[in-house]
Enzyme design. Structure first.
Site, mmCIF file in Angstrom:
data_model
loop_
_atom_site.group_PDB
_atom_site.id
_atom_site.type_symbol
_atom_site.label_atom_id
_atom_site.label_comp_id
_atom_site.label_asym_id
_atom_site.label_seq_id
_atom_site.Cartn_x
_atom_site.Cartn_y
_atom_site.Cartn_z
ATOM 1 N N LYS A 66 0.833 -1.216 0.000
ATOM 2 C CA LYS A 66 0.000 0.000 0.000
ATOM 3 C C LYS A 66 0.868 1.267 0.000
ATOM 4 C CE LYS A 66 -2.480 -1.020 3.737
ATOM 5 N NZ LYS A 66 -1.941 -2.341 4.134
ATOM 6 N N ARG A 88 -10.182 0.144 8.143
ATOM 7 C CA ARG A 88 -9.743 -1.227 8.440
ATOM 8 C C ARG A 88 -10.849 -2.050 9.067
ATOM 9 N NH1 ARG A 88 -3.900 0.093 8.687
ATOM 10 N NH2 ARG A 88 -2.719 -1.845 8.810
ATOM 11 N N ARG A 141 11.232 -5.992 5.395
ATOM 12 C CA ARG A 141 11.065 -4.568 5.732
ATOM 13 C C ARG A 141 11.541 -4.293 7.159
ATOM 14 N NH1 ARG A 141 5.113 -2.204 5.095
ATOM 15 N NH2 ARG A 141 4.775 -3.549 6.880
ATOM 16 N N ARG A 160 11.390 -1.214 11.485
ATOM 17 C CA ARG A 160 10.001 -0.978 11.916
ATOM 18 C C ARG A 160 9.609 -1.995 12.991
ATOM 19 N NH1 ARG A 160 4.529 -0.352 8.190
ATOM 20 N NH2 ARG A 160 3.192 -1.302 9.763
ATOM 21 N N ARG A 175 -1.140 -9.357 13.207
ATOM 22 C CA ARG A 175 -1.668 -8.387 12.240
ATOM 23 C C ARG A 175 -2.403 -9.103 11.107
ATOM 24 N NH1 ARG A 175 3.746 -5.756 10.992
ATOM 25 N NH2 ARG A 175 2.720 -4.365 9.544
#
Ligand code: AMP
Length: 200
Positions: free
Chosen positions: A14, A90, A129, A135, A146
């Site tokens: 995204k 969401r 990532r 992160r 998640r």
């Protein structure tokens, strides 16, 4: 205005595709994840609250998210060509809220682009990532939560927006520029909006 939701599981691309949408259609970017991470980095009250949920891979409560969005739109929507919502809505209640918030500004949601990526690839992308950016919620335990939250609370939005005739599903696996070409074709077919530069 051209108001778009970029929808998909965590790790579906995204953020990457939002950057291209902003560039090609001159849109304003609202990433609720980035906004919350910025509050966490600055140590604000909102950041402290958000961190409790984000670090567990849970969603921030709908009421709080709606207040945040209301505030962001009040300050940023005027004079813009439109907005890309990245990571919002969401949940179904957030989707209902978004309708009201856009109506308040005399506008509407025009299309929802769903990036569809197999789960194994999502996990690999998020682990990579996490290693590259540090992160905090890109670690294997939080990633699993998640994805479970996505399955149970977010994925029903696909049906919700399909029923509204707004959902455009795009294969989100493969080469970034090719995925963007499919997104842009879908937007043009649904809304007539044209990208600034020609296809790759
Ligand atoms: P993202 O950067 O979009 O993957 O979001 C990172 C985290 O921020 C999510 O796992 C949630 O904890 C929180 N978050 C972001 N957007 C929302 C939202 N619309 N509703 C609830 N929580 C959110």
């Amino acid at each position: 205005m051209l108001n778009l939701v970029l929808f998909g599981a965590p790790g579906s691309g995204k953020g990457t595709q939002s950057a291209k949408l902003i560039d090609q259609y001159g849109l304003y970017h609202i990433s609720t994840g980035e906004l919350l991470r910025d509050h966490i980095a600055r140590g604000t009250e909102l950041g402290k609250t958000a961190d409790k949920y984000i670090s567990k891979g849970q969603l921030i409560p709908d009421g709080l998210m709606t207040q945040i969005l209301d505030d962001v739109l009040d300050h940023n929507i005027m004079g813009k060509n439109g907005v890309v919502f990245d990571g919002y809505p969401r949940t179904i209640p957030q989707a209902e809220s978004l309708k009201g918030l856009l109506r308040k500004h005399g506008t509407d949601l025009h299309a929802v682009i769903g990036l569809e990526v197999p789960e194994e690839e999502l996990v690999q992308r998020m682990i990579k990532r996490g290693q590259e950016t540090g992160r905090a919620d890109d670690n294997i335990d939080t990633i699993k939560n998640r994805l479970e939250v996505y399955r149970s609370q977010t994925s029903p939005l696909k049906d919700f927006y399909t029923k509204e005739g707004k959902y455009i599903g795009v294969n989100g696996a493969g080469i970034v520029d090719e995925i963007f070409d499919h997104i842009a074709d879908g937007i043009e077919a649904a809304t007539g909006a044209k990208r600034r530069s020609p296809k790759h």
